[in-house]
Design a protein around this motif. Structure first.
Motif, mmCIF file in Angstrom:
data_model
loop_
_atom_site.group_PDB
_atom_site.id
_atom_site.type_symbol
_atom_site.label_atom_id
_atom_site.label_comp_id
_atom_site.label_asym_id
_atom_site.label_seq_id
_atom_site.Cartn_x
_atom_site.Cartn_y
_atom_site.Cartn_z
ATOM 1 N N VAL A 166 57.373 31.299 51.139
ATOM 2 C CA VAL A 166 56.091 31.872 50.832
ATOM 3 C C VAL A 166 55.769 31.751 49.395
ATOM 4 N N SER A 167 56.633 32.195 48.692
ATOM 5 C CA SER A 167 56.368 32.190 47.121
ATOM 6 C C SER A 167 56.152 30.965 46.707
ATOM 7 N N LYS A 168 56.764 29.688 47.250
ATOM 8 C CA LYS A 168 56.655 28.339 47.021
ATOM 9 C C LYS A 168 55.106 27.993 47.497
ATOM 10 N N ALA A 169 54.770 28.548 48.424
ATOM 11 C CA ALA A 169 53.296 27.955 49.105
ATOM 12 C C ALA A 169 52.159 28.861 48.357
ATOM 13 N N LEU A 170 52.294 29.743 47.605
ATOM 14 C CA LEU A 170 51.467 30.141 46.824
ATOM 15 C C LEU A 170 50.972 29.945 45.441
ATOM 16 N N ASN A 171 49.751 29.717 45.186
ATOM 17 C CA ASN A 171 49.330 29.585 43.811
ATOM 18 C C ASN A 171 48.848 30.700 43.233
ATOM 19 N N ALA A 172 49.681 31.486 42.870
ATOM 20 C CA ALA A 172 49.359 32.796 42.292
ATOM 21 C C ALA A 172 50.519 33.312 41.410
ATOM 22 N N GLY B 106 50.605 39.402 52.153
ATOM 23 C CA GLY B 106 51.193 40.457 51.527
ATOM 24 C C GLY B 106 52.552 40.639 52.703
ATOM 25 N N ALA B 107 52.435 40.775 53.845
ATOM 26 C CA ALA B 107 53.407 41.079 55.065
ATOM 27 C C ALA B 107 54.418 40.033 54.993
ATOM 28 N N ALA B 108 54.046 38.579 55.042
ATOM 29 C CA ALA B 108 54.602 37.720 55.347
ATOM 30 C C ALA B 108 55.433 37.363 53.940
ATOM 31 N N PHE C 72 60.540 36.961 51.276
ATOM 32 C CA PHE C 72 61.298 37.366 50.081
ATOM 33 C C PHE C 72 62.566 38.341 50.644
ATOM 34 N N SER C 73 62.557 39.309 51.572
ATOM 35 C CA SER C 73 63.475 40.178 51.804
ATOM 36 C C SER C 73 64.617 39.463 52.563
ATOM 37 N N MET C 74 64.223 38.238 53.442
ATOM 38 C CA MET C 74 65.174 37.416 54.035
ATOM 39 C C MET C 74 65.804 36.582 53.196
ATOM 40 N N ALA C 75 65.205 36.057 52.007
ATOM 41 C CA ALA C 75 65.727 35.257 51.106
ATOM 42 C C ALA C 75 66.632 35.886 50.254
ATOM 43 N N LEU C 76 66.351 37.098 49.711
ATOM 44 C CA LEU C 76 67.417 37.957 49.070
ATOM 45 C C LEU C 76 68.462 38.148 49.971
ATOM 46 N N ALA D 90 65.491 34.596 44.837
ATOM 47 C CA ALA D 90 64.553 34.955 46.012
ATOM 48 C C ALA D 90 63.300 34.710 45.700
ATOM 49 N N LYS D 91 62.633 35.421 44.743
ATOM 50 C CA LYS D 91 61.242 35.344 44.246
ATOM 51 C C LYS D 91 60.784 33.970 44.104
ATOM 52 N N ILE D 92 61.611 33.225 43.623
ATOM 53 C CA ILE D 92 61.048 31.756 43.031
ATOM 54 C C ILE D 92 61.425 30.966 44.506
#
Length: 140
Positions: free
Chosen positions: A125-131, A51-53, A58-62, A119-121
């Motif tokens: 880290v978003s790309k690495a997760l299967n959730a 969650g922290a990662a 996300f914040s940096m990507a945004l 940014a979400k997409i």
């Protein structure tokens, strides 16, 4: 670029204990256990660290996307709620909900929502997760 983290575990699942560390030393032998993961004991757990990662990424990507669009955020605050679910096959991280509050001068609601969705997409880290990743984004 490679980043490294380590985990050390001793003992059985329920009675055992472990530590997680990062190469940078920011996390240096932080304790975790069955109690910190599945109960309310003080300490960290893998889901909290994911969650922290995710919130940080996300914040940096945004911020990057906003900059590319000609906006400079005053602040971006992101909370990531990581849901660990039990399935027939065991446990899985099934969903992450991002709650974003941002202060950005002279941006329309539509432009902000478009940047937040991108940014979400696209954050690594978003790309690495299967959730399933959901989001609530608000200008403040």
């Amino acid at each position: 670029m490679d980043r490294h983290a380590t985990a050390h575990w001793e003992g059985s699942l329920k009675a055992g204990k472990g530590t997680v560390s990062t190469e940078s030393g920011v996390l240096d032998e932080n304790p975790y256990s069955f109690g910190t993961r599945f109960e309310e004991e003080k300490g960290t757990n893998p889901e909290e660290l994911i969650g922290a990662a995710h919130a940080g990424c996300f914040s940096m990507a945004l911020s990057m996307i906003l900059g590319e669009d000609g906006y400079e955020p005053t602040s971006i605050d992101t909370q990531a709620a990581v849901m660990l679910s039990k399935t027939d096959e065991g446990f899985e991280i099934s969903k992450i909900h991002l709650k974003v509050r941002a202060t950005i001068s002279e941006i329309s609601e539509d432009a902000f929502k478009k940047a937040a969705e991108a940014a979400k997409i696209n954050c690594p880290v978003s790309k690495a997760l299967n959730a399933e990743i959901t989001m609530e984004a608000q200008l403040v």
